[in-house]
Design an enzyme around this catalytic site. Sequence first.
Site, mmCIF file in Angstrom:
data_model
loop_
_atom_site.group_PDB
_atom_site.id
_atom_site.type_symbol
_atom_site.label_atom_id
_atom_site.label_comp_id
_atom_site.label_asym_id
_atom_site.label_seq_id
_atom_site.Cartn_x
_atom_site.Cartn_y
_atom_site.Cartn_z
ATOM 1 N N ASP A 86 0.949 29.214 48.399
ATOM 2 C CA ASP A 86 0.183 29.462 47.016
ATOM 3 C C ASP A 86 -1.218 29.135 47.162
ATOM 4 O O ASP A 86 -1.419 27.869 47.577
ATOM 5 C CB ASP A 86 1.050 29.167 45.920
ATOM 6 C CG ASP A 86 2.266 29.602 45.672
ATOM 7 O OD1 ASP A 86 2.701 30.693 46.363
ATOM 8 O OD2 ASP A 86 3.114 29.041 44.798
ATOM 9 N N HIS A 137 -1.016 36.169 42.669
ATOM 10 C CA HIS A 137 -0.173 34.820 42.087
ATOM 11 C C HIS A 137 -0.590 34.815 40.494
ATOM 12 O O HIS A 137 -0.757 33.779 40.213
ATOM 13 C CB HIS A 137 -0.582 33.798 42.813
ATOM 14 C CG HIS A 137 0.026 32.548 42.591
ATOM 15 N ND1 HIS A 137 1.536 32.364 42.368
ATOM 16 C CD2 HIS A 137 -0.343 31.354 42.521
ATOM 17 C CE1 HIS A 137 1.817 31.275 42.011
ATOM 18 N NE2 HIS A 137 0.649 30.294 42.265
ATOM 19 N N HIS A 141 -3.056 31.770 36.528
ATOM 20 C CA HIS A 141 -2.299 30.720 36.591
ATOM 21 C C HIS A 141 -1.638 30.340 35.423
ATOM 22 O O HIS A 141 -1.444 29.000 35.125
ATOM 23 C CB HIS A 141 -2.942 29.570 37.375
ATOM 24 C CG HIS A 141 -1.786 28.847 38.399
ATOM 25 N ND1 HIS A 141 -1.144 27.726 37.852
ATOM 26 C CD2 HIS A 141 -1.261 29.141 39.660
ATOM 27 C CE1 HIS A 141 -0.168 27.366 38.806
ATOM 28 N NE2 HIS A 141 -0.359 28.284 40.045
ATOM 29 N N HIS A 233 1.344 25.373 50.127
ATOM 30 C CA HIS A 233 0.358 25.578 49.363
ATOM 31 C C HIS A 233 -0.928 25.327 50.256
ATOM 32 O O HIS A 233 -0.794 24.065 50.933
ATOM 33 C CB HIS A 233 0.164 24.668 48.151
ATOM 34 C CG HIS A 233 1.222 24.556 47.188
ATOM 35 N ND1 HIS A 233 2.642 24.235 47.292
ATOM 36 C CD2 HIS A 233 1.281 25.169 45.984
ATOM 37 C CE1 HIS A 233 3.420 24.330 46.231
ATOM 38 N NE2 HIS A 233 2.488 25.119 45.199
#
Length: 281
Positions: A86, A137, A141, A233
């Site tokens: 991510d 993504h 966020h 990540h």
Amino acid sequence: MLLCIPAFFCVIYYHKTPWSYYAMKHTLALFLKTGCVVCIFLLLCLAAVHHFKPALSSLPVFSRFERKLPIYCVDTDKPQVAISFDAAWGNEDTETLLSILDKYNVKTTFFMTGGWIESYPEDVKKIAAAGHDLGNHSENHKQMSQLSSDECLAEIQKPHDKVKELTGTEMTLFRPPYGDYNNTLIESANALGYHVVQWSVDSLDWKDYGADSIVDTILNHKALGDGAIILMHNGAKYTKDALERVITGLQDKGYEIVPISQLIYTEKYHMDNTGRQFKDE
């Protein structure tokens, strides 16, 4: 039983005022007739619902009560797993991660926010050029389950357009921030041609426990198995220090590491209640 209530009060009223016998008799008859009509109507309604239930259950409004799930892992007899990153903040280690992945000829999936795409467009191009999946993504966020359908569509479409402009890639994989989702989010993503993907193995690299902890968490995770999807990540402090050992550790266990797009089924599949994806026979 409900019909007895007005009759009861009518009887009381009759005992107190005998001269109103005929009025009471008329009122009681009216209550009984009305009650019979109501009962017949309710019975007809129940019969109609029972008769048309199969047809009603196929309507879209009924399907919205079914809880929809993202893909957490895949049922497969191939010893394959997927590593995903991510990318929502920082790019200090992206070059190092790409170098390690290239060293072992491993392809993964990068889920990127709109802000990250805007801040590091050259990294987006490098990830695409190296043959990795480009995943969506969201734009900002946010917690997607708190958004309306129109807001979900906008959060998904904006990064999509940015990546397409930069690389020409039409992204088809979406991971909701924080793993937060609901039916509205999944339906919105599906409407835009996306598969919603979570993970079955969390590296916990975001907790900054150290490289050893990341390696141990992944390689000894109870959910690690054929079809597992691993969450990491790109901006976590120790991910770059753990990645090489994660790759070799998975390979030593006999796993082939593939991008999510090669692991999941994109058509003719179904899901169980844990989010495991099964190919239809």
